[in-house]
Structure formats: C-alpha cells, structure tokens
Design a protein around this motif. Structure first.
Motif, PDB file in Angstrom:
ATOM      1  N   SER A 157       0.838  -1.234   0.008  1.00  0.00           N
ATOM      2  CA  SER A 157      -0.054   0.051   0.044  1.00  0.00           C
ATOM      3  C   SER A 157       0.891   1.313   0.158  1.00  0.00           C
ATOM      4  O   SER A 157       0.403   2.251  -0.202  1.00  0.00           O
ATOM      5  CB  SER A 157      -0.930  -0.025   1.155  1.00  0.00           C
ATOM      6  N   ASN A 160       0.201   3.818   3.112  1.00  0.00           N
ATOM      7  CA  ASN A 160      -0.905   4.391   3.031  1.00  0.00           C
ATOM      8  C   ASN A 160      -2.095   3.616   3.320  1.00  0.00           C
ATOM      9  O   ASN A 160      -2.665   2.858   2.570  1.00  0.00           O
ATOM     10  CB  ASN A 160      -0.925   5.065   1.512  1.00  0.00           C
ATOM     11  N   GLY A 161      -2.547   4.055   4.148  1.00  0.00           N
ATOM     12  CA  GLY A 161      -3.967   3.223   4.971  1.00  0.00           C
ATOM     13  C   GLY A 161      -4.954   3.236   3.942  1.00  0.00           C
ATOM     14  O   GLY A 161      -5.753   2.269   3.868  1.00  0.00           O
ATOM     15  N   ARG A 162      -5.122   4.375   2.975  1.00  0.00           N
ATOM     16  CA  ARG A 162      -6.226   4.471   1.917  1.00  0.00           C
ATOM     17  C   ARG A 162      -6.225   3.271   1.021  1.00  0.00           C
ATOM     18  O   ARG A 162      -7.096   3.039   0.123  1.00  0.00           O
ATOM     19  CB  ARG A 162      -6.197   5.772   1.309  1.00  0.00           C
ATOM     20  N   ASN A 163      -4.657   2.604   0.829  1.00  0.00           N
ATOM     21  CA  ASN A 163      -4.347   1.587  -0.280  1.00  0.00           C
ATOM     22  C   ASN A 163      -4.291   0.549   0.280  1.00  0.00           C
ATOM     23  O   ASN A 163      -4.322  -0.635  -0.402  1.00  0.00           O
ATOM     24  CB  ASN A 163      -3.122   2.183  -0.826  1.00  0.00           C
ATOM     25  N   GLN A 165      -5.602  -3.515   1.025  1.00  0.00           N
ATOM     26  CA  GLN A 165      -6.290  -4.233   0.409  1.00  0.00           C
ATOM     27  C   GLN A 165      -6.264  -5.846   1.182  1.00  0.00           C
ATOM     28  O   GLN A 165      -5.688  -5.827   2.221  1.00  0.00           O
ATOM     29  CB  GLN A 165      -5.537  -4.899  -0.832  1.00  0.00           C
TER      30      GLN A 165
END
Length: 272
Positions: A157, A160-163, A165
C-alpha cells in the motif's frame, strides 16, 4: 531474498476472562461475550476487539531456508496460549529470519506483544530495538521501514492506509487460492467444537497465500530472478503435494492459476 524466511499468521478469539476483569463484569461466558461485543461496538463502532483482548489460539508458519520448506502450527489443541507463544518466540532465539506477514505490523505482532506481556514472557530477540543488540537499532522487527519484518499489506500500500487491501482479494487477483470455499471467520466455532484440524488448515492457508504473494513481491523488487521465482513456486507445489491436509488448497490454486497469463503454466497440463 534473504534466508531464512518465516511467513506467519495468528488466529484469535476474545479473551473473556481478561474482558470481564477489565470491565468488572460477572456474567456467564455466553452473556459475557455478548456484553463485551456490545461494549466494543459502543466505544468504537466496530465489534473488532481491542488488541490486548485477543487470545491467541493458533500460530502457523512457513519456514524456508537452504534445506527446504516446512509448514507448522502451534494450537490450543495441545498447548496453552503461553506455551504457544513460548514455542513461537523461541524461534527467534535460535535464528533471525526475515519475517513476512499480512497486516502483521498492525495486528499480529502487537497482539503477540500484549499477550506475551500478559503471561510475563520475555522476547528480546523479537522486540529488541537496539537496547540489547545495537545492530537492531538499524534493522529490527518493529520499524516499518526496515527489512527484517516485511508486512506485505503495509508495503504494497506504500504505507498509505487508504490503499490497504484484503489478503483474499490480492491472492485471487494474482492467481492464488485465497480463502478456500467459505471465507467466513469461524475460529471461535472451531475452538468451541474442538475442530483443530480445520483451525490449523485455515491459519496455514493464510500463511501459504502470504508466502506466494511474497514471492511475487520479491520478483517485483528484483530480489528474485524470474527463474528463481518459478523454482520456488514449483518447490511449493511439490511440498504441498506431500501435505494431504492442503489438497483442497492445491486444487483451488490449480483452477485459479488459469485466470492470469503469468500463472497459467504453474500447473502443466498432463500429456497423453
């Protein structure tokens, strides 16, 4: 790739005794479980318990070194939680493997830390950051930017926590099995009914998927040549053929491998 490599995963259930102590509850186990779930939902909006209340019921690993590979599991079938931790932590007293996980930085290692402290255990080989061995100041198992522990979810990721999976999704995407059949979380039921083989097979399945993704990660980063990557894939297939408990994993892997061009030939079609 730096050998030895230890790919690992843990399975947990809510520690009812610690939860009752923490919140001052005096209830039978079934009511206590519901009460702790409700309290957690109220404080966080999620039923996922605080990390210190995750009682470890299984640790599985895949050990790879110059001699080959070996799957193993320590579960509550034969060991207390303290003994499971002692057995796992003793590995690091003997060797210093590259540790590989999926979400290990945010879940598995912190849970191991809390539960080891709960049982009064020492684990300097895993948690030392240079206070004892000065070399670990620059390469230890806690620092997310060091190479001693590779948390694939974190690394892939790009931190980056938004990425982030799911392991299951990435495994399927790359032509690996992911969860076999029902991907639901049945660990508490496995423990309650003493279905230990199902528990260890479930945990080892996550380890295997993580290992296969790690091989692809090493190929991406140039830490493995294509020929070495393929050799390790074939070695893993040959090893699993000696592990009857993972026959279903192999069968699903064979089918899933046909879905991507890169993995299409991992299982050669028998010729007449």
């Amino acid at each position: 790739m730096r050998l030895p490599v230890l790919t690992f995963d843990i399975e947990t259930q809510t520690d009812l005794k610690s939860g009752a102590h923490l919140f001052g509850l005096d209830l039978p186990d079934e009511s206590l479980d519901h009460a702790l779930t409700k309290l957690r939902r109220q404080e966080s909006g999620s039923e996922f318990q605080r990390l210190p209340l995750h009682e470890i019921v299984c640790i599985s690993g895949m050990w790879i070194d110059e001699q080959g590979m070996k799957l193993f599991s320590f579960s509550r079938e034969q060991h207390s939680e303290a003994d499971i931790l002692k057995k796992f932590l003793s590995i690091f007293d003997k060797r210093h493997p590259t540790l590989v996980s999926w979400n290990g930085s945010q879940f598995d290692l912190p849970v191991i830390l809390y539960r080891a402290m709960y049982h009064g255990l020492s684990a300097p080989s895993l948690f030392d950051q240079g206070e004892i061995d000065t070399q670990k100041r620059y390469n230890n198992y806690q620092n997310r930017y060091h190479n001693r522990h590779v948390d694939l979810m974190d690394a892939m990721s790009m931190f980056n926590g938004r990425n982030f999976q799911k392991l299951d999704d990435i495994a399927h995407l790359l032509g690996f099995p992911g969860k076999r059949g029902d991907g639901g979380y049945h660990v508490p039921e496995y423990v309650k009914h003493g279905e230990w083989s199902k528990l260890t097979r479930y945990c080892e399945g996550d380890v295997l998927n993580t290992w296969l993704i790690y091989l692809r990660w090493c190929l991406l980063k140039g830490q493995l040549l294509a020929v070495d990557h393929q050799h390790l894939i074939q070695s893993t297939i040959q090893y699993l053929q000696t592990q009857p408990q993972h026959a279903e994993f192999l069968a699903v892997w064979r089918a899933t491998s046909q879905q991507t061009d890169f993995t299409h030939f991992d299982f050669p079609t028998p010729t007449d």
